[in-house]
Every structure is written in structure tokens, then in C-alpha cells.
Design a protein around this motif. Structure first.
Motif, short mmCIF file in Angstrom:
data_model
loop_
_atom_site.label_atom_id
_atom_site.label_comp_id
_atom_site.label_asym_id
_atom_site.label_seq_id
_atom_site.Cartn_x
_atom_site.Cartn_y
_atom_site.Cartn_z
N LYS A 178 -7.98 1.91 -2.34
CA LYS A 178 -8.21 1.57 -0.93
C LYS A 178 -8.37 0.06 -0.70
O LYS A 178 -7.74 -0.49 0.19
CB LYS A 178 -9.42 2.32 -0.39
N PHE A 209 0.04 4.17 -0.34
CA PHE A 209 -0.67 5.34 0.17
C PHE A 209 -0.76 5.36 1.70
O PHE A 209 -1.31 6.29 2.27
CB PHE A 209 -2.08 5.40 -0.45
N SER A 214 -5.51 7.34 -3.86
CA SER A 214 -5.57 6.67 -2.56
C SER A 214 -6.94 6.06 -2.32
O SER A 214 -7.05 4.91 -1.88
CB SER A 214 -5.23 7.67 -1.45
N ASP A 223 0.85 -1.19 0.00
CA ASP A 223 0.00 0.00 0.00
C ASP A 223 0.88 1.25 0.00
O ASP A 223 1.35 1.69 1.04
CB ASP A 223 -0.93 0.01 1.22
#
Length: 130
Positions: A46, A8, A42, A6
Motif C-alpha cells: 500500500k 493493485f 495489496s 501500483d
């Protein structure tokens, strides 16, 4: 559940600091635009795996709804900056979109502009006070 990368998770501030450190010149006026694009990515990623296939899916979705090539290329730049920050290669094979410049529909000639500028206009009844 497997561990999904991830990019972000560190947030906008960390990414912005990376861009500044890398020498990207982000004027104050463009920081908000870049932040908005970053947050859009982002949110989109998710619950998705950050991968080349999903990057392509994101770009395809945006293109389908009418986002122009210039904006798509800005997203590609963000993806490539993410690759650089995290030393990944997810966006390395993604090419920029060709920017199509559409010429103005109709441009007046010099003679047409001169005719408009020199046109005599009758405004109707003249006032006695003028």
C-alpha cells in the motif's frame, strides 16, 4: 512526490479477469485463496514502491515468520502474473523456493498393523443383558 507504479490499483476483479483470460484454471475453491493472497499483497504494498527489492523484502518477511515454500511460491506466481499483466520485469529474476517434502515420522509396518487389528481387548465385566 514521484509517480509510483501500483499494480493493485485496478483491484482483484481486474486481476482475476486477467488470470482467466490468460488461461489460468482457477477452480471455484481456489479463487478465494488467490483473492486472499492478492489482497495480502495489496495491503503490504500500500505505501511501498512495487519493485524487485520490495518483492524480495515481502518474501523474506513471510519466510521469517514461518510461511512454507509452497505458499511463497504461490506469491511468486502472483508477482510473475502481475509482471505479465503490466509488462514489467520486477519478478523476472526471482526464483521459486525449493519445496521440502518431509517424510512421515513413523509408518507402521504391515505386521504391526496386523497385530493391532487382531488384538484381543478385555472390556471388563460383561453385562448380563448382552
Amino acid at each position: 512526490m514521484r509517480n509510483i507504479f501500483d499494480p493493485f490499483k485496478d483491484g482483484w476483479q481486474s486481476f482475476h479477469e486477467f488470470l482467466v483470460f490468460e488461461g489460468h484454471s482457477l477452480k471455484k475453491s481456489s479463487v478465494q485463496v488467490e483473492k486472499s493472497r492478492y489482497l495480502t499483497l495489496s495491503r503490504w504494498f500500500k505505501n511501498k514502491e512495487y519493485s524487485e527489492d520490495n518483492i524480495r523484502a515481502f518474501l523474506t518477511e513471510k519466510r521469517f515468520i514461518g510461511i512454507k515454500s509452497n505458499t511463497l511460491n504461490k506469491y511468486i506466481q502472483i508477482f510473475k502474473s502481475i509482471d505479465k499483466k503490466y509488462t514489467t520485469l520486477f519478478a523476472s529474476r526471482i526464483k521459486s523456493y525449493k519445496v521440502v517434502h518431509t517424510p512421515p515420522e513413523k509408518v507402521l509396518t504391515f505386521e504391526e498393523m496386523k497385530m493391532i487389528a487382531e488384538a484381543k481387548i478385555d472390556y471388563g465385566k460383561k453385562s448380563e443383558f448382552l
